[in-house]
Design a protein around this motif. Sequence first.
Motif, PDB file in Angstrom:
ATOM      1  N   SER A 226       1.060  -0.764   0.187  1.00  0.00           N
ATOM      2  CA  SER A 226       0.426   0.176   0.043  1.00  0.00           C
ATOM      3  C   SER A 226       0.932   1.164  -0.343  1.00  0.00           C
ATOM      4  CB  SER A 226      -0.520  -0.085   1.224  1.00  0.00           C
ATOM      5  OG  SER A 226      -1.577   1.219   1.386  1.00  0.00           O
ATOM      6  N   PHE A 227       0.587   1.559  -1.247  1.00  0.00           N
ATOM      7  CA  PHE A 227       1.852   2.730  -1.127  1.00  0.00           C
ATOM      8  C   PHE A 227       0.936   4.346  -1.671  1.00  0.00           C
ATOM      9  CE2 PHE A 227       3.672   5.322  -4.258  1.00  0.00           C
ATOM     10  CZ  PHE A 227       4.567   6.382  -3.439  1.00  0.00           C
ATOM     11  N   THR A 228       1.191   6.137  -1.048  1.00  0.00           N
ATOM     12  CA  THR A 228       0.925   6.490  -1.419  1.00  0.00           C
ATOM     13  C   THR A 228       1.786   7.333  -1.288  1.00  0.00           C
ATOM     14  OG1 THR A 228      -1.244   6.611   0.242  1.00  0.00           O
ATOM     15  CG2 THR A 228      -0.399   8.822  -0.263  1.00  0.00           C
ATOM     16  N   GLY A 229       1.520   8.063  -2.581  1.00  0.00           N
ATOM     17  CA  GLY A 229       3.056   9.138  -3.043  1.00  0.00           C
ATOM     18  C   GLY A 229       2.614   9.585  -4.270  1.00  0.00           C
ATOM     19  N   SER A 230       4.156  10.180  -5.671  1.00  0.00           N
ATOM     20  CA  SER A 230       4.231  10.435  -6.335  1.00  0.00           C
ATOM     21  C   SER A 230       3.508   9.362  -7.782  1.00  0.00           C
ATOM     22  CB  SER A 230       5.272  11.224  -7.058  1.00  0.00           C
ATOM     23  OG  SER A 230       6.455  10.195  -6.776  1.00  0.00           O
ATOM     24  N   THR A 231       2.355   9.997  -8.849  1.00  0.00           N
ATOM     25  CA  THR A 231       2.399   8.791 -10.094  1.00  0.00           C
ATOM     26  C   THR A 231       3.660   8.310 -10.017  1.00  0.00           C
ATOM     27  OG1 THR A 231       0.740   9.930  -9.983  1.00  0.00           O
ATOM     28  CG2 THR A 231       1.543   8.234 -11.871  1.00  0.00           C
ATOM     29  N   GLU A 232       5.415   8.706 -10.446  1.00  0.00           N
ATOM     30  CA  GLU A 232       6.266   7.780 -11.012  1.00  0.00           C
ATOM     31  C   GLU A 232       6.849   7.442 -10.066  1.00  0.00           C
ATOM     32  OE1 GLU A 232       5.323  12.802 -12.529  1.00  0.00           O
ATOM     33  OE2 GLU A 232       5.221  11.982 -10.072  1.00  0.00           O
ATOM     34  N   VAL A 233       6.880   7.255  -8.758  1.00  0.00           N
ATOM     35  CA  VAL A 233       7.532   6.353  -7.779  1.00  0.00           C
ATOM     36  C   VAL A 233       6.547   5.240  -8.072  1.00  0.00           C
ATOM     37  CG1 VAL A 233       7.716   5.421  -5.594  1.00  0.00           C
ATOM     38  CG2 VAL A 233       8.316   7.643  -6.688  1.00  0.00           C
ATOM     39  N   GLY A 234       5.387   5.135  -7.830  1.00  0.00           N
ATOM     40  CA  GLY A 234       3.870   4.571  -8.369  1.00  0.00           C
ATOM     41  C   GLY A 234       4.328   2.979  -8.602  1.00  0.00           C
ATOM     42  N   ARG A 235       4.028   3.995 -10.058  1.00  0.00           N
ATOM     43  CA  ARG A 235       4.984   2.990 -11.531  1.00  0.00           C
ATOM     44  C   ARG A 235       5.952   2.041 -11.420  1.00  0.00           C
ATOM     45  NH1 ARG A 235       4.628   8.430 -14.403  1.00  0.00           N
ATOM     46  NH2 ARG A 235       2.537   8.848 -15.446  1.00  0.00           N
ATOM     47  N   ILE A 236       6.869   2.872 -10.842  1.00  0.00           N
ATOM     48  CA  ILE A 236       8.280   2.003 -10.370  1.00  0.00           C
ATOM     49  C   ILE A 236       8.155   0.758  -9.738  1.00  0.00           C
ATOM     50  CG2 ILE A 236      10.376   2.031  -9.358  1.00  0.00           C
ATOM     51  CD1 ILE A 236      10.842   5.074 -10.089  1.00  0.00           C
ATOM     52  N   LEU A 237       7.221   1.171  -8.776  1.00  0.00           N
ATOM     53  CA  LEU A 237       6.220   0.236  -7.732  1.00  0.00           C
ATOM     54  C   LEU A 237       6.133  -0.807  -8.152  1.00  0.00           C
ATOM     55  CD1 LEU A 237       6.965   1.991  -4.145  1.00  0.00           C
ATOM     56  CD2 LEU A 237       8.327   0.384  -4.422  1.00  0.00           C
ATOM     57  N   GLU A 251      -2.552   4.744  -4.103  1.00  0.00           N
ATOM     58  CA  GLU A 251      -3.253   6.045  -4.072  1.00  0.00           C
ATOM     59  C   GLU A 251      -1.637   7.348  -4.419  1.00  0.00           C
ATOM     60  OE1 GLU A 251      -3.947   9.741  -3.338  1.00  0.00           O
ATOM     61  OE2 GLU A 251      -2.999   9.465  -1.162  1.00  0.00           O
ATOM     62  N   LEU A 252      -2.273   7.819  -5.930  1.00  0.00           N
ATOM     63  CA  LEU A 252      -1.402   8.617  -6.030  1.00  0.00           C
ATOM     64  C   LEU A 252      -1.223  10.053  -6.342  1.00  0.00           C
ATOM     65  CD1 LEU A 252      -0.153   5.800  -8.468  1.00  0.00           C
ATOM     66  CD2 LEU A 252       0.427   6.191  -6.542  1.00  0.00           C
ATOM     67  N   GLY A 253      -0.590  10.757  -7.354  1.00  0.00           N
ATOM     68  CA  GLY A 253      -0.825  11.834  -7.610  1.00  0.00           C
ATOM     69  C   GLY A 253      -2.132  12.844  -7.896  1.00  0.00           C
ATOM     70  N   GLY A 254      -2.454  14.270  -7.831  1.00  0.00           N
ATOM     71  CA  GLY A 254      -3.780  14.928  -8.023  1.00  0.00           C
ATOM     72  C   GLY A 254      -3.195  15.928  -9.110  1.00  0.00           C
ATOM     73  N   ASN A 255      -3.921  16.356  -9.679  1.00  0.00           N
ATOM     74  CA  ASN A 255      -3.863  17.565 -10.349  1.00  0.00           C
ATOM     75  C   ASN A 255      -5.167  18.224 -10.400  1.00  0.00           C
ATOM     76  OD1 ASN A 255      -3.138  19.970 -11.275  1.00  0.00           O
ATOM     77  ND2 ASN A 255      -2.828  19.012 -13.478  1.00  0.00           N
ATOM     78  N   ALA A 256      -6.308  18.601  -9.035  1.00  0.00           N
ATOM     79  CA  ALA A 256      -7.424  18.394  -9.080  1.00  0.00           C
ATOM     80  C   ALA A 256      -7.984  19.747 -10.048  1.00  0.00           C
ATOM     81  CB  ALA A 256      -8.300  19.101  -7.467  1.00  0.00           C
ATOM     82  N   CYS A 285      -2.479  15.627  -2.223  1.00  0.00           N
ATOM     83  CA  CYS A 285      -2.964  15.665  -3.816  1.00  0.00           C
ATOM     84  C   CYS A 285      -4.056  15.972  -3.846  1.00  0.00           C
ATOM     85  CB  CYS A 285      -2.470  13.994  -3.640  1.00  0.00           C
ATOM     86  SG  CYS A 285      -3.679  13.089  -2.207  1.00  0.00           S
ATOM     87  N   THR A 286      -4.900  16.269  -2.778  1.00  0.00           N
ATOM     88  CA  THR A 286      -6.111  16.516  -2.969  1.00  0.00           C
ATOM     89  C   THR A 286      -6.170  18.250  -3.082  1.00  0.00           C
ATOM     90  OG1 THR A 286      -6.485  17.383  -1.260  1.00  0.00           O
ATOM     91  CG2 THR A 286      -7.436  14.928  -1.535  1.00  0.00           C
ATOM     92  N   ALA A 287      -5.379  18.982  -3.163  1.00  0.00           N
ATOM     93  CA  ALA A 287      -5.266  20.423  -3.446  1.00  0.00           C
ATOM     94  C   ALA A 287      -5.577  20.700  -4.687  1.00  0.00           C
ATOM     95  CB  ALA A 287      -3.985  21.059  -3.326  1.00  0.00           C
ATOM     96  N   GLY A 449      -9.558   7.392  -3.115  1.00  0.00           N
ATOM     97  CA  GLY A 449      -8.877   7.002  -3.886  1.00  0.00           C
ATOM     98  C   GLY A 449      -9.168   7.582  -5.787  1.00  0.00           C
ATOM     99  N   GLY A 450      -8.340   7.571  -6.539  1.00  0.00           N
ATOM    100  CA  GLY A 450      -8.994   7.908  -7.951  1.00  0.00           C
ATOM    101  C   GLY A 450      -9.038   6.687  -9.171  1.00  0.00           C
ATOM    102  N   VAL A 451      -9.087   7.908 -10.575  1.00  0.00           N
ATOM    103  CA  VAL A 451      -9.003   6.912 -11.273  1.00  0.00           C
ATOM    104  C   VAL A 451      -7.624   7.742 -12.435  1.00  0.00           C
ATOM    105  CG1 VAL A 451     -11.316   6.732 -11.253  1.00  0.00           C
ATOM    106  CG2 VAL A 451     -10.711   8.324 -12.809  1.00  0.00           C
ATOM    107  N   LYS A 452      -7.538   7.007 -13.952  1.00  0.00           N
ATOM    108  CA  LYS A 452      -6.382   7.097 -14.048  1.00  0.00           C
ATOM    109  C   LYS A 452      -5.263   6.963 -13.660  1.00  0.00           C
ATOM    110  CE  LYS A 452      -7.418  10.689 -16.007  1.00  0.00           C
ATOM    111  NZ  LYS A 452      -8.085  12.121 -16.890  1.00  0.00           N
ATOM    112  N   GLN A 453      -3.987   8.076 -13.819  1.00  0.00           N
ATOM    113  CA  GLN A 453      -3.247   8.093 -13.465  1.00  0.00           C
ATOM    114  C   GLN A 453      -2.899   8.213 -11.272  1.00  0.00           C
ATOM    115  OE1 GLN A 453       0.248   7.294 -15.359  1.00  0.00           O
ATOM    116  NE2 GLN A 453      -0.930   6.619 -16.513  1.00  0.00           N
ATOM    117  N   SER A 454      -3.810   8.460 -10.914  1.00  0.00           N
ATOM    118  CA  SER A 454      -3.671   8.787  -9.478  1.00  0.00           C
ATOM    119  C   SER A 454      -4.202   7.676  -8.606  1.00  0.00           C
ATOM    120  CB  SER A 454      -5.121   9.657  -9.469  1.00  0.00           C
ATOM    121  OG  SER A 454      -4.872  11.133  -9.666  1.00  0.00           O
ATOM    122  N   GLY A 455      -4.332   6.525  -9.751  1.00  0.00           N
ATOM    123  CA  GLY A 455      -3.726   5.121  -8.484  1.00  0.00           C
ATOM    124  C   GLY A 455      -4.724   4.427  -8.611  1.00  0.00           C
TER     125      GLY A 455
END
Length: 478
Positions: A226-237, A251-256, A285-287, A449-455
């Motif tokens: 279970s990881f919370t952090g950036s999308t870039e690191v999430g892809r690696i994990l 639970e990855l990045g956001g651009n709300a 990430c919810t900002a 939680g999110g969709v697309k590249q957000s997790g």
Amino acid sequence: MTNHPTDLFINGAWAQGSSDKRIAVINPSDGTVLDHVADADVGDAIAAVDAAAAALPAWAKTPARQRSEILRRCYELMMRDSEDLARLISLENGKALRDARGEVAYAAEFFRWFAEEAVRINGDLSAAPSGTNRILVQYQPIGVSLLITPWNFPAAMATRKIAPALAAGCTCVLKPATETPLTAFAVAKLLAEAGVPDGVVNVITSSKTSAVVNAMLEDPRVRKLSFTGSTEVGRILLRKAAEQIIHCSMELGGNAPFVVFDDADLDKAVDGAMIAKMRNGGEACTAANRLYAQRGIAEAFASRLAERMRAMKVGAGAEATTDCGPLVNAAAVNKITELVEDAVSQGGRVLCGGERGEGAGFFYPPTVLVDVPPHAKMAHEEIFGPVAPVYVFDTEDEAVTLANDTEYGLVAYVYTRDLAKGLRVSERIEAGMVALNRGLVSDPAAPFGGVKQSGLGREGAHHGMLEFMEAKYIAAEW
């Protein structure tokens, strides 16, 4: 130095670990060293997995009511020590004390919520359509879980993972961010006081993150990440976890987007924008990163927002009168500065703020921009700071198109007095969560939680506990 634990927490004991090295924890408000914590190596990480694996059978068999009572006790202890925890968060994270107090209350609520959910692990019983047998479904703990948390909510991101894992009957290893490890160790101390058995929760910090995490993900006993952090690191994990087919929650990045229609209550919209943008100083990430105002109210909205942002007091996080604390480190300030300078160079106009702070600490003032071109960097990148660009739109379709013009899909905010329009737009926006006429969406009782590249997956609600469980189907006949 602080009076909180600074060593590794493995199998119920505090230890320096194999390395004599220590990691400096920096106070973002003045750049000074707050304390030093232990620096785990691969051997320490495997020792933590050993402890979690050894504790798993007994904890998984512990009656749900007993697990529930321990989690409830965790909630009570966290609320007892709430002021001390809030001040610790402000010191190592930099967030305003008011925000830190809110985080502690939010973090504690995960223990109370999952204390209630622990006794509601229900299965299913049905008849096979063919009539040949019964379909019996039960849920079992997934096993040893690796929990990796970020620095921006050091208490809440830890409890949002630990609480459902324990409620489900799992044991875990928590690896918090090295920027804010003291809060994680403080939470571990409370867990032990609450009666969590040795080895059920282990906490390690390391400057060798990649080697330590990879070693744990390569261990066949680890069955959940279970990881919370950036999308870039999430892809690696995700790529690493695929080697052992480890179940992942991301639970990855956001651009709300924050969408305000002409018919919105403007006062409430500005109030909501201040919460959605400036909670935690924008380091969330919810900002709200992209504020879209319909043409009829765009100028008034931007003007009122700038007035509110300009009035915020910038200062050290632990000071009671501070509205906006520092960013977490110098790199964060540099990133914000780059985004603002890029926008201004392309025609963006600053209504307030816009220049980095002087002196010690990692400060950047609350900033509002208008006339930012759609190809500017901040229109497409996660800002993670107190900067609010306001864009203009004309039609509902245009608002939806702009809101969805991102690889992310975590949360969106919509303001309108027309309920039908609000619900219609909420359904059309590609996001895992939508706040309708609200500036705050997070709630332990709701699926986060999110969709697309957000997790992937959800935290909170009943969904959060099921993320730590496997459904087992038993075919039976009688």
